[in-house]
Design a protein around this motif. Sequence first.
Motif, PDB file in Angstrom:
ATOM      1  N   ALA A 111       0.794  -1.278  -0.134  1.00 19.57           N
ATOM      2  CA  ALA A 111       0.041  -0.081   0.054  1.00 19.57           C
ATOM      3  C   ALA A 111       0.879   1.265   0.024  1.00 19.57           C
ATOM      4  O   ALA A 111       0.379   2.143  -0.722  1.00 19.57           O
ATOM      5  N   THR A 112       1.867   1.092   0.804  1.00 19.73           N
ATOM      6  CA  THR A 112       2.848   2.424   0.929  1.00 19.73           C
ATOM      7  C   THR A 112       3.517   2.653  -0.605  1.00 19.73           C
ATOM      8  O   THR A 112       3.564   3.878  -1.062  1.00 19.73           O
ATOM      9  N   LEU A 113       3.952   1.597  -1.263  1.00 22.95           N
ATOM     10  CA  LEU A 113       4.634   1.779  -2.638  1.00 22.95           C
ATOM     11  C   LEU A 113       3.485   2.489  -3.457  1.00 22.95           C
ATOM     12  O   LEU A 113       3.927   3.450  -4.279  1.00 22.95           O
ATOM     13  N   VAL A 114       2.331   1.995  -3.616  1.00 20.30           N
ATOM     14  CA  VAL A 114       1.400   2.410  -4.453  1.00 20.30           C
ATOM     15  C   VAL A 114       1.117   3.916  -4.089  1.00 20.30           C
ATOM     16  O   VAL A 114       0.968   4.858  -5.003  1.00 20.30           O
ATOM     17  N   HIS A 131      -3.245  25.477  -5.881  1.00 23.66           N
ATOM     18  CA  HIS A 131      -2.749  25.666  -7.246  1.00 23.66           C
ATOM     19  C   HIS A 131      -1.506  26.274  -7.016  1.00 23.66           C
ATOM     20  O   HIS A 131      -0.837  26.754  -6.116  1.00 23.66           O
ATOM     21  N   GLY A 132      -0.795  26.022  -8.303  1.00 18.00           N
ATOM     22  CA  GLY A 132       0.492  26.683  -8.354  1.00 18.00           C
ATOM     23  C   GLY A 132       1.600  26.086  -7.315  1.00 18.00           C
ATOM     24  O   GLY A 132       1.807  24.958  -7.165  1.00 18.00           O
ATOM     25  N   ALA A 133       2.436  27.173  -6.828  1.00 18.85           N
ATOM     26  CA  ALA A 133       3.338  26.829  -5.906  1.00 18.85           C
ATOM     27  C   ALA A 133       2.688  25.966  -4.478  1.00 18.85           C
ATOM     28  O   ALA A 133       3.436  25.242  -4.095  1.00 18.85           O
ATOM     29  N   GLN A 134       1.653  26.469  -4.162  1.00 15.12           N
ATOM     30  CA  GLN A 134       1.236  25.717  -3.091  1.00 15.12           C
ATOM     31  C   GLN A 134       0.968  24.220  -3.187  1.00 15.12           C
ATOM     32  O   GLN A 134       1.378  23.213  -2.561  1.00 15.12           O
ATOM     33  N   ARG A 135       0.373  23.794  -4.405  1.00 13.66           N
ATOM     34  CA  ARG A 135       0.247  22.377  -4.870  1.00 13.66           C
ATOM     35  C   ARG A 135       1.567  21.691  -5.018  1.00 13.66           C
ATOM     36  O   ARG A 135       1.503  20.753  -4.801  1.00 13.66           O
ATOM     37  N   GLU A 136       2.313  22.342  -5.723  1.00 12.26           N
ATOM     38  CA  GLU A 136       3.851  21.675  -5.829  1.00 12.26           C
ATOM     39  C   GLU A 136       4.393  21.390  -4.559  1.00 12.26           C
ATOM     40  O   GLU A 136       4.951  20.283  -4.408  1.00 12.26           O
ATOM     41  N   ALA A 137       4.288  22.543  -3.624  1.00 14.72           N
ATOM     42  CA  ALA A 137       4.859  22.200  -2.334  1.00 14.72           C
ATOM     43  C   ALA A 137       4.190  20.887  -1.634  1.00 14.72           C
ATOM     44  O   ALA A 137       4.850  20.074  -0.963  1.00 14.72           O
ATOM     45  N   ALA A 138       2.772  20.964  -1.834  1.00 14.53           N
ATOM     46  CA  ALA A 138       2.049  19.840  -1.031  1.00 14.53           C
ATOM     47  C   ALA A 138       2.549  18.392  -1.661  1.00 14.53           C
ATOM     48  O   ALA A 138       2.711  17.472  -1.023  1.00 14.53           O
ATOM     49  N   ILE A 139       2.800  18.513  -3.076  1.00 17.03           N
ATOM     50  CA  ILE A 139       3.110  17.211  -3.655  1.00 17.03           C
ATOM     51  C   ILE A 139       4.629  16.726  -3.240  1.00 17.03           C
ATOM     52  O   ILE A 139       4.816  15.617  -2.899  1.00 17.03           O
ATOM     53  N   GLY A 140       5.531  17.608  -2.956  1.00 13.72           N
ATOM     54  CA  GLY A 140       6.877  17.704  -2.510  1.00 13.72           C
ATOM     55  C   GLY A 140       6.650  16.863  -1.090  1.00 13.72           C
ATOM     56  O   GLY A 140       7.318  15.825  -0.903  1.00 13.72           O
ATOM     57  N   PHE A 141       6.017  17.637  -0.073  1.00 11.91           N
ATOM     58  CA  PHE A 141       5.797  17.145   1.076  1.00 11.91           C
ATOM     59  C   PHE A 141       5.136  15.674   1.331  1.00 11.91           C
ATOM     60  O   PHE A 141       5.578  14.722   1.804  1.00 11.91           O
ATOM     61  N   THR A 142       4.167  15.471   0.260  1.00  9.58           N
ATOM     62  CA  THR A 142       3.610  14.227   0.259  1.00  9.58           C
ATOM     63  C   THR A 142       4.403  12.975  -0.130  1.00  9.58           C
ATOM     64  O   THR A 142       4.183  11.756   0.382  1.00  9.58           O
ATOM     65  N   ARG A 143       5.180  13.250  -0.809  1.00 12.87           N
ATOM     66  CA  ARG A 143       6.121  12.153  -1.316  1.00 12.87           C
ATOM     67  C   ARG A 143       7.113  11.753  -0.276  1.00 12.87           C
ATOM     68  O   ARG A 143       7.197  10.499  -0.382  1.00 12.87           O
ATOM     69  N   PHE A 144       7.499  12.441   0.713  1.00 14.87           N
ATOM     70  CA  PHE A 144       8.027  12.182   1.760  1.00 14.87           C
ATOM     71  C   PHE A 144       7.311  11.715   2.834  1.00 14.87           C
ATOM     72  O   PHE A 144       7.792  10.787   3.575  1.00 14.87           O
ATOM     73  N   PHE A 145       6.205  12.085   2.817  1.00 15.75           N
ATOM     74  CA  PHE A 145       5.336  11.914   4.043  1.00 15.75           C
ATOM     75  C   PHE A 145       4.382  10.462   3.984  1.00 15.75           C
ATOM     76  O   PHE A 145       4.252   9.819   5.048  1.00 15.75           O
ATOM     77  N   LEU A 146       4.481  10.109   2.646  1.00 16.88           N
ATOM     78  CA  LEU A 146       3.534   9.001   2.514  1.00 16.88           C
ATOM     79  C   LEU A 146       4.105   7.574   3.078  1.00 16.88           C
ATOM     80  O   LEU A 146       3.381   6.615   3.517  1.00 16.88           O
ATOM     81  N   PRO A 147       5.424   7.671   3.137  1.00 11.79           N
ATOM     82  CA  PRO A 147       6.057   6.218   3.876  1.00 11.79           C
ATOM     83  C   PRO A 147       5.602   6.203   5.314  1.00 11.79           C
ATOM     84  O   PRO A 147       5.815   4.961   5.746  1.00 11.79           O
ATOM     85  N   GLN A 148       5.071   7.272   5.834  1.00 13.71           N
ATOM     86  CA  GLN A 148       4.732   7.134   7.245  1.00 13.71           C
ATOM     87  C   GLN A 148       3.717   5.939   7.190  1.00 13.71           C
ATOM     88  O   GLN A 148       3.530   5.524   8.587  1.00 13.71           O
ATOM     89  N   ILE A 149       2.959   5.909   6.120  1.00 11.58           N
ATOM     90  CA  ILE A 149       1.811   4.658   6.167  1.00 11.58           C
ATOM     91  C   ILE A 149       2.392   3.327   6.797  1.00 11.58           C
ATOM     92  O   ILE A 149       1.777   2.798   7.747  1.00 11.58           O
TER      93      ILE A 149
END
Length: 536
Positions: A111-114, A131-149
């Motif tokens: 599940a974490t990998l997916v 949108h814009g920079a806020q969305r890109e920042a959220a995506i960047g953080f999310t990639r690092f945070f999702l392994p927390q699952i």
Amino acid sequence: MREGGGMGGTAERDDLVRAGRAMAIATVASRATGFLRVLAMGAAIGLSSGLASSYTAANTFPNALFELLFGGALASVMVPLLVRAAEQDRAAGDLYARRLLSLVIYLLGAATLVAVLLAPQIVSVYAVGFHGAQREAAIGFTRFFLPQIFFYGMSAALAAVLNARGKMTVPMWAPAANNLVVIATAGVYLLIGGTQRLGDLTPAQSLVLSIGTTGGVIAQMLVLAWASRRAGFRLRPKADPRGIGVRRILRLAGWTLTSVLAAQAAVLCTTRLMSKAAPGAIAVYGNAYTLFQLPYAVIAVTVMTGMLPRMSRAAAGRDLAAVTADLSRSLRLTGVVLLPVAAALVLLGPQITTVLFGPGGAAQAGPAVAVFGVALVPFAAYQIMMRTLAALQDTRTQALIGITVAAVTATGALTAAHLVHGPLLVAVMAGCSATGYTAGALIGAHVLRRKLGRIDGHRLATSHARMSAAVIPAALASLAVLALIGPAAGDGRAGSLATLAAVALAGAGLYAAASRWMRVPEFGIVVGAFPFARHR
């Protein structure tokens, strides 16, 4: 010997009180460091900035997805299964636990990998207003945070193993390790010149926040792994997890997953609506919800953690009278503490948020905290009833009630979004949650009465009526002190702190006196849990 008309056998009650005291102290410590964490991150990235919303939203995703995929199942299904396995044979119980944990590891890893691969899509679904920079920042953080699952799941599984073995305190301490790591992360972020402006965020600063936040969850898991080893459980995953009744587990977990899916649909609905409501609305709601969760975690979670293995053993032996006794005891012990706390949140929401988040916090989070106060007792009652159904291994009914709660909450949120706009929508969303939890508690009481034959309704009604009656003079006195001192103290941090201290002294004193005068037995049990109060 189980209780008949009182609060239970003396020895059994004393054991429960001692365990409850230790768990409450651990929970207070963990939640206190949690608030320091909120304040530290608030100082580092702001409380309602665009950066704070991107960070908060991204850090919410792994929690939401973990709860969606595994959280409810691990909390509700694993403990009863482990308790029943250990009751039959300790050695076989250990083997069963290792195989069950192996199954969890495989599922968590996949599940974490997916999830990591789908990070942009997850942000688009949950934060439609970014949108814009806020969305890109959220995506960047999310990639690092999702392994927390994965690490949250391992933490929950190891906590279930410890709870089934009667080691209930360490899982309450473990989040403190997480919080301390994140507090240190906020300090490092400030030392390297961290900004609160999204446009000024450098890759190095983003990396510090990302690695440090996920590092906190890893630290929490390591504490639980160490405690499990100390308790005699060695984490030796089995390549083949068969032999534990996988189909039955998946059937039980499937209904729980359905319930959690409905709950996360309501969370998704609320998050999407607030992402479009006002700048920083998600962060403001998150801070108010964190404050709302503190008394629930200290009291209700402590009681539920102590009761679930007992309920599971009683349910395995078809001792429904014992299940009823534990249910009644849980509701009364939580009610006697949470009712006055709920009144305090309703009356003092602006002052509490001013002390914690500064004068701006009162206007932003204060109304939401006050509304969450209304939800506190129904929310605790609802969660206790769901744990009771889990002990009975009736995850189907548990799921159907959860779906109803989610539907009530989401319907209210969608309706409110058409009628209310701007920052006020945050408080209204809290009100929608309160309505859903109240509906869930009422339905849960009706269902459990039919399943158990009785839920000790007369005593529950009498006890809560006495507790409510004791709250009334305390609330009136608090209002009087608030009216007398509030204007003179002012609405700054120091003035709000002075007001809180005066109101708390008057309100708590009157509630204690009224509870003793009205002979509320649960009040005496809770006070008796603390050594300094026993000989007064």
